[in-house]
Structures are given as structure tokens and as C-alpha cells.
Design a protein around this motif. Structure first.
Motif, short mmCIF file in Angstrom:
data_model
loop_
_atom_site.label_atom_id
_atom_site.label_comp_id
_atom_site.label_asym_id
_atom_site.label_seq_id
_atom_site.Cartn_x
_atom_site.Cartn_y
_atom_site.Cartn_z
N LEU A 38 0.83 -1.21 0.00
CA LEU A 38 0.00 0.00 0.00
C LEU A 38 0.87 1.26 0.00
N GLU A 39 1.94 1.22 0.78
CA GLU A 39 2.84 2.36 0.87
C GLU A 39 3.54 2.64 -0.46
N LYS A 40 4.04 1.56 -1.05
CA LYS A 40 4.79 1.73 -2.31
C LYS A 40 3.89 2.22 -3.43
N VAL A 41 2.65 1.70 -3.46
CA VAL A 41 1.71 2.14 -4.50
C VAL A 41 1.41 3.63 -4.29
N SER A 42 1.17 4.02 -3.04
CA SER A 42 0.85 5.41 -2.77
C SER A 42 2.04 6.31 -3.11
N ASP A 43 3.27 5.87 -2.80
CA ASP A 43 4.46 6.67 -3.17
C ASP A 43 4.54 6.84 -4.69
N ILE B 174 -8.14 -4.66 -7.22
CA ILE B 174 -7.17 -3.94 -6.38
C ILE B 174 -5.78 -4.59 -6.50
N ARG B 175 -5.72 -5.90 -6.31
CA ARG B 175 -4.43 -6.61 -6.38
C ARG B 175 -3.80 -6.47 -7.78
N ASP B 176 -4.62 -6.63 -8.81
CA ASP B 176 -4.07 -6.58 -10.17
C ASP B 176 -3.57 -5.18 -10.52
N THR B 177 -4.28 -4.16 -10.02
CA THR B 177 -3.82 -2.77 -10.24
C THR B 177 -2.48 -2.55 -9.54
N PHE B 178 -2.37 -3.02 -8.30
CA PHE B 178 -1.13 -2.82 -7.55
C PHE B 178 0.03 -3.55 -8.23
N ARG B 179 -0.25 -4.73 -8.74
CA ARG B 179 0.81 -5.51 -9.41
C ARG B 179 1.31 -4.75 -10.65
N ASP B 180 0.37 -4.15 -11.38
CA ASP B 180 0.75 -3.37 -12.57
C ASP B 180 1.53 -2.12 -12.20
N VAL B 181 1.05 -1.41 -11.16
CA VAL B 181 1.71 -0.17 -10.75
C VAL B 181 3.15 -0.45 -10.32
N LEU B 182 3.33 -1.51 -9.54
CA LEU B 182 4.68 -1.77 -9.01
C LEU B 182 5.57 -2.49 -10.03
N ALA B 183 4.96 -3.10 -11.00
CA ALA B 183 5.70 -3.74 -12.11
C ALA B 183 6.92 -4.52 -11.59
N ASP C 90 8.90 -3.99 -9.30
CA ASP C 90 9.08 -3.99 -7.84
C ASP C 90 8.04 -4.86 -7.12
N TRP C 91 7.18 -5.51 -7.91
CA TRP C 91 6.23 -6.47 -7.30
C TRP C 91 7.04 -7.72 -6.96
N THR C 92 7.07 -8.10 -5.68
CA THR C 92 7.98 -9.17 -5.24
C THR C 92 7.25 -10.51 -5.16
N PRO C 93 8.01 -11.62 -5.13
CA PRO C 93 7.38 -12.93 -4.91
C PRO C 93 6.59 -12.97 -3.60
N ALA C 94 7.09 -12.29 -2.55
CA ALA C 94 6.35 -12.27 -1.27
C ALA C 94 5.01 -11.57 -1.45
N MET C 95 4.98 -10.50 -2.24
CA MET C 95 3.70 -9.81 -2.50
C MET C 95 2.75 -10.74 -3.23
N GLU C 96 3.25 -11.44 -4.23
CA GLU C 96 2.40 -12.37 -4.98
C GLU C 96 1.78 -13.40 -4.02
N THR C 97 2.63 -13.98 -3.17
CA THR C 97 2.15 -15.01 -2.24
C THR C 97 1.13 -14.45 -1.26
N GLU C 98 1.45 -13.33 -0.62
CA GLU C 98 0.58 -12.83 0.45
C GLU C 98 -0.72 -12.24 -0.10
N TRP C 99 -0.67 -11.61 -1.26
CA TRP C 99 -1.92 -11.09 -1.85
C TRP C 99 -2.82 -12.24 -2.30
N SER C 100 -2.22 -13.30 -2.84
CA SER C 100 -3.05 -14.46 -3.21
C SER C 100 -3.72 -15.04 -1.98
N ALA C 101 -2.93 -15.15 -0.90
CA ALA C 101 -3.46 -15.76 0.33
C ALA C 101 -4.60 -14.90 0.89
N ILE C 102 -4.40 -13.59 0.89
CA ILE C 102 -5.42 -12.73 1.50
C ILE C 102 -6.69 -12.69 0.65
#
Ligand code: HEM
Length: 133
Positions: A11-16, A98-107, A109-121
């Protein structure tokens, strides 16, 4: 890093990077689900979309923090949206957008941990507040 750390970091990185991601998220939702756009015609100033998105963010951060609130919130949302003709499973499309937008925005910088935790949530949220089968 805990799941909550990863979600808040996203959330922080997307907002930055792009400030308020609201327009991008709804644009994405309406591209993948054009039938939802007309439901918001009366929302001329975007206020409903803004407060709906805030509720979605509260569900996401609440779930990451193991709060019980998202379950109650989603139970109510699934019921109320049924009245707008959106069935209880369809509302999860908002969390996908929301998740897909964030993944695109961070391109890159979208990390494997983000992929895992967003899928889980997203899987957790999709199970919350559903009517018993
Ligand atoms: C594809 C998914 C969704 C669609 C198409 C959708 C559609 C809508 C529409 C059309 C309204 C306005 C109803 C009206 O005032 O006439 C609304 C309001 C609302 N939605 Fe959603 N919704 C979705 C997902 C969600 C989710 C996941 C939540 C999370 C809890 C949520 C929470 C809310 C809330 C709190 C409002 C009331 C906002 C306000 O008036 O202040 N919605 N939704």
C-alpha cells in the motif's frame, strides 16, 4: 516479514508511486467487468466509489491483522450488494481489481512475497461472509 508487513508495504509503495490509486482500480474493474460501470451512474462525485474502496482496504488490512471485522463487513456487503443484482461471489472481483492494479503499478518492484501474500489474503476474503452452501 509477516503477511501484514507485506500488505502494508504494498500500500505504501503504491501510494508513493501514484498517489491515490482509486481511478486506476475502478478503471480496471470496469474493463474486466463492464456490466458494473452503469451501477455507479448516480455516483456523480465519486463519493460512493471512494467510500466503497475504503471499506475494501479496511477488509484487506483487517484480514492481514487477523481481525474479525472483515468477516462481518463482508457478510453485510455480500447481502447488501445482492440487492444491487451483484451476487455474493461477484463482489470478490473488487479485491482482484485492487491486487491486479497494484501488481501493474509496481511492475518490476512487485515481489514474490507480495504475490504469495496477496493471493493468500484474496483467498481468505473470498471465503469470508459467504452464505453456507
Ligand atoms: C465487483 C464488486 C462490487 C461492485 C460492482 C459493487 C457495487 C456497488 C454499488 C453500485 C454501490 C452503490 C450502491 C448505491 O448507493 O446505490 C456500492 C456501495 C458500497 N459497496 Fe460495493 N461493490 C462491489 C464490491 C464491494 C466490496 C468488496 C465491498 C467491501 C466491503 C463493498 C462495499 C461497499 C460499501 C461500504 C458501499 C456503500 C458506500 C457508500 O454509500 O458510502 N463493495 N457497491
Amino acid at each position: 516479514m509477516t503477511q501484514a508487513d507485506v500488505i502494508f508495504e504494498t500500500l505504501e509503495k503504491v501510494s508513493d508511486r501514484v498517489g491515490d490509486p482509486k481511478e486506476r482500480i475502478y478503471a480496471r474493474l470496469f474493463t474486466t467487468h463492464p456490466e458494473f460501470e452503469e451501477l455507479f451512474v448516480l455516483d456523480v462525485d465519486g463519493g460512493v466509489r471512494g467510500s466503497m474502496l475504503e471499506s475494501c482496504f479496511n477488509c484487506i488490512t483487517g484480514a492481514a491483522e487477523q481481525s474479525d471485522l472483515p468477516r462481518f463487513h463482508l457478510e453485510a456487503a455480500r447481502m447488501i450488494h445482492d440487492g444491487y443484482g451483484i451476487d455474493e461471489g461477484q463482489i470478490d472481483a473488487m479485491f482482484d481489481a485492487i491486487r491486479d492494479t497494484f501488481r501493474d503499478v509496481l511492475a518490476g518492484d512487485w515481489t514474490p512475497a507480495m504475490e504469495t501474500e496477496w493471493s493468500a489474503i484474496l483467498a481468505d476474503l473470498a471465503r469470508m461472509g459467504r452464505a453456507p452452501a
